[in-house]
Design a protein around this motif. Structure first.
Motif, PDB file in Angstrom:
ATOM      1  N   HIS A   1       0.978  -1.089  -0.181  1.00  0.00           N
ATOM      2  CA  HIS A   1       0.148  -0.031  -0.025  1.00  0.00           C
ATOM      3  C   HIS A   1       0.948   1.193   0.142  1.00  0.00           C
ATOM      4  O   HIS A   1       1.770   1.294   0.743  1.00  0.00           O
ATOM      5  CB  HIS A   1      -0.979   0.005   1.050  1.00  0.00           C
ATOM      6  N   ALA A   2       0.345   2.188  -0.834  1.00  0.00           N
ATOM      7  CA  ALA A   2       1.287   3.527  -0.646  1.00  0.00           C
ATOM      8  C   ALA A   2       1.515   4.105   0.587  1.00  0.00           C
ATOM      9  O   ALA A   2       2.349   4.950   0.613  1.00  0.00           O
ATOM     10  CB  ALA A   2       0.366   4.541  -1.764  1.00  0.00           C
ATOM     11  N   ALA A   3       0.519   4.076   1.512  1.00  0.00           N
ATOM     12  CA  ALA A   3       0.592   4.567   2.846  1.00  0.00           C
ATOM     13  C   ALA A   3       1.514   3.846   3.896  1.00  0.00           C
ATOM     14  O   ALA A   3       1.823   4.167   4.813  1.00  0.00           O
ATOM     15  CB  ALA A   3      -0.596   4.967   3.471  1.00  0.00           C
ATOM     16  N   PHE A   4       1.955   2.734   3.291  1.00  0.00           N
ATOM     17  CA  PHE A   4       2.817   1.711   4.163  1.00  0.00           C
ATOM     18  C   PHE A   4       4.019   2.662   4.900  1.00  0.00           C
ATOM     19  O   PHE A   4       4.333   2.425   6.188  1.00  0.00           O
ATOM     20  CB  PHE A   4       3.135   0.497   3.720  1.00  0.00           C
ATOM     21  N   ALA A   5       4.788   3.136   3.919  1.00  0.00           N
ATOM     22  CA  ALA A   5       6.126   3.650   4.296  1.00  0.00           C
ATOM     23  C   ALA A   5       5.910   4.877   5.188  1.00  0.00           C
ATOM     24  O   ALA A   5       6.758   5.182   6.233  1.00  0.00           O
ATOM     25  CB  ALA A   5       6.940   4.213   3.071  1.00  0.00           C
TER      26      ALA A   5
END
Length: 486
Positions: free
Chosen positions: A245-249
């Motif tokens: 997911h794009a928000a994981f980092a």
């Protein structure tokens, strides 16, 4: 001490403490107990008596927990149904369980109305046809959960109140859980994983639980950031969704003291992705029949033993045996047998099932044990491939395939071969737009596994056949591979 007495005690001692959160709604322990009492009275009014089976069909919802506790209150049995099953499969379970009542959430009302609940004549627990082994009044059954059916028809595992309590205690030890913890539950509670690994133990401990109706990677990351849960349970598919997911980092994961993961072998790359964020991933091993908390990795052990299932849990006896039921030395691979107070009482209407004999549950899973007592699960007994006299465990190959970014999912099965007896076949679903070839797949194993373990054939397909719980259906996969041109 009964499960219901523990919840009643929390309601009496800390009535204003938050028990459950769900879609903006907060339920205190006092409010939870009031709902349980009201539901129990309603069930009695509907004629539900001790020993009756009452089914639940729906997404994760606080009412499922209320229903379970209300049934425990009147010594009846909670039967959670997997809403992903086909109507015929649900109908078969309802008939086999001899359910007396079916409850459903709003989104499943239409399906529930289409299903037929035809309870038998009034009966007692003798109809369960399991080896009770104890006075049913002293230790009443409370939970009937059907297996996912990866190796045949689903079977009903019957759990007692003392078994659920023993499982809660093992889970509390596994997680270092206290009343100050906050569990984020996103896996389905129709399965013992979502229900019994963290959710019920949290209520036992007096902690709070935030419930998601179903797993959604964005919602999970948002609530970790906003609500600061300390614990959550995931499986490989959900771990992968979060990592991708794009928000994981950018999501703050610092509130999580650990994640637990189970259901199947966890690819090392997924574990390392969370370890890199400072979140220990602790595996828990068990089955529908075992409570399921049986073998687990503690928080302080997670980083040093990544990939291990852990050590035998509290009050759990573990044996590794060969085909002759002889105990094996450290380092040898054998079938896991388990004996513990959180095991099921038996299979519903299947007292003589050979998988559960003399107090030992024969899991069908293969593992090896190190001299330090840590267990490493290598796969299913029935999945093992024997090629040229050498044993090949599909999980070893599947873990390597799972690490390839061009592969969406993959599984390995054995196929008959005139020269070798069996050979390994890799069945691969490519990521959209990938140009991965069969040669590219076989190259993944170079230098990582012995050559005799490498797949001799690579098959590409659009999707893997799976059970309703998302586990690969190896029997269907074998048939599919056999129908494909060589």
């Amino acid at each position: 001490m009964s499960l219901i007495a523990v919840i009643a005690g929390h309601a009496a001692q800390t009535p204003e403490r938050t028990a459950l959160r769900f879609e903006g709604q907060t339920i205190t322990y006092g409010g939870l107990w009031q709902r349980v009492e009201e539901a129990a009275a309603k069930l009695r009014g509907q004629g539900i008596q001790p020993g009756d089976r009452v089914a639940w069909l729906g997404l994760n919802d606080p009412y499922a927990l209320v229903l379970l506790l209300a049934l425990a209150r009147i010594q009846a049995i909670f039967l959670p149904l997997n809403y992903r099953l086909a109507p015929e499969e649900l109908q078969a379970i309802l008939a086999h369980a001899q359910a007396r009542l079916l409850c459903a959430d709003q989104s499943h009302q239409f399906l529930a109305q289409a299903l037929q609940v035809q309870p038998p004549q009034r009966n007692d627990l003798a109809d369960a046809n399991v080896d009770a082994g104890a006075d049913t009044d002293a230790d009443p059954p409370v939970l009937l959960v059907y297996t996912s059916g990866t190796t045949g028809k689903p079977k009903g595992a019957l759990h007692t109140q003392s078994g659920l309590l023993a499982n809660c205690m093992a889970s509390i030890h596994a997680h270092g859980m206290t009343a100050d913890d906050h569990v984020l539950t996103a896996l389905p509670m129709f399965h013992v994983g979502g229900l019994c690994i963290q959710t019920l133990p949290a209520l036992y401990a007096g902690a709070q639980v935030t419930i998601h109706a179903r797993f959604d990677a964005a919602a999970w990351l948002e609530d970790v950031q906003a609500l600061n849960p300390t614990l959550s349970l995931l499986v490989p598919a959900t771990l992968r969704a979060l990592i991708g997911h794009a928000a994981f980092a950018t999501t703050d994961l610092s509130s999580l003291k650990l994640l637990n993961a189970g259901s199947s072998t966890i690819p090392l790359s997924q574990i390392e992705a969370f370890h890199a964020r400072g979140v220990p991933v602790c595996q828990v091993y068990g089955a529908t029949e075992t409570g399921p908390v049986s073998i687990y990795l503690l928080r302080d052990e997670a980083m040093q033993h990544a990939g291990s299932a852990g050590r035998a849990g509290m009050n759990v006896d573990v044996r590794l045996v060969d085909d002759g039921e002889r105990d094996l030395a450290d380092g040898a691979v054998g079938e896991i047998w388990l004996r513990a107070p959180n095991l099921m009482r038996g299979y519903w209407r299947d007292a003589n099932n050979p998988a559960f004999q003399n107090g030992w549950f024969h899991t069908g899973d293969l593992a090896r044990r190190g001299a330090d007592g840590f267990y490493w699960v290598v796969g299913r007994n029935k999945d093992m491939i024997i090629s040229g006299g050498e044993n090949i465990y599909p999980a070893e190959l599947e873990n390597i395939l799972a690490d390839c970014p061009q592969i969406a999912e993959a599984a390995v099965v054995g196929q008959p071969d005139a020269d070798w007896g069996e050979v390994a076949v890799a069945v691969v679903v490519k990521q959209a737009g990938s140009a991965l070839t069969a040669q590219g797949v076989t190259a993944l194993f170079e230098g990582r596994l012995a050559r005799f373990k490498h797949p001799r054939r690579v098959v590409f397909c659009d999707a893997l056949p799976k059970t309703a719980l998302g586990k690969v259906q190896k029997s269907d996969l074998l048939r599919m591979v056999g129908q494909m041109p060589q």
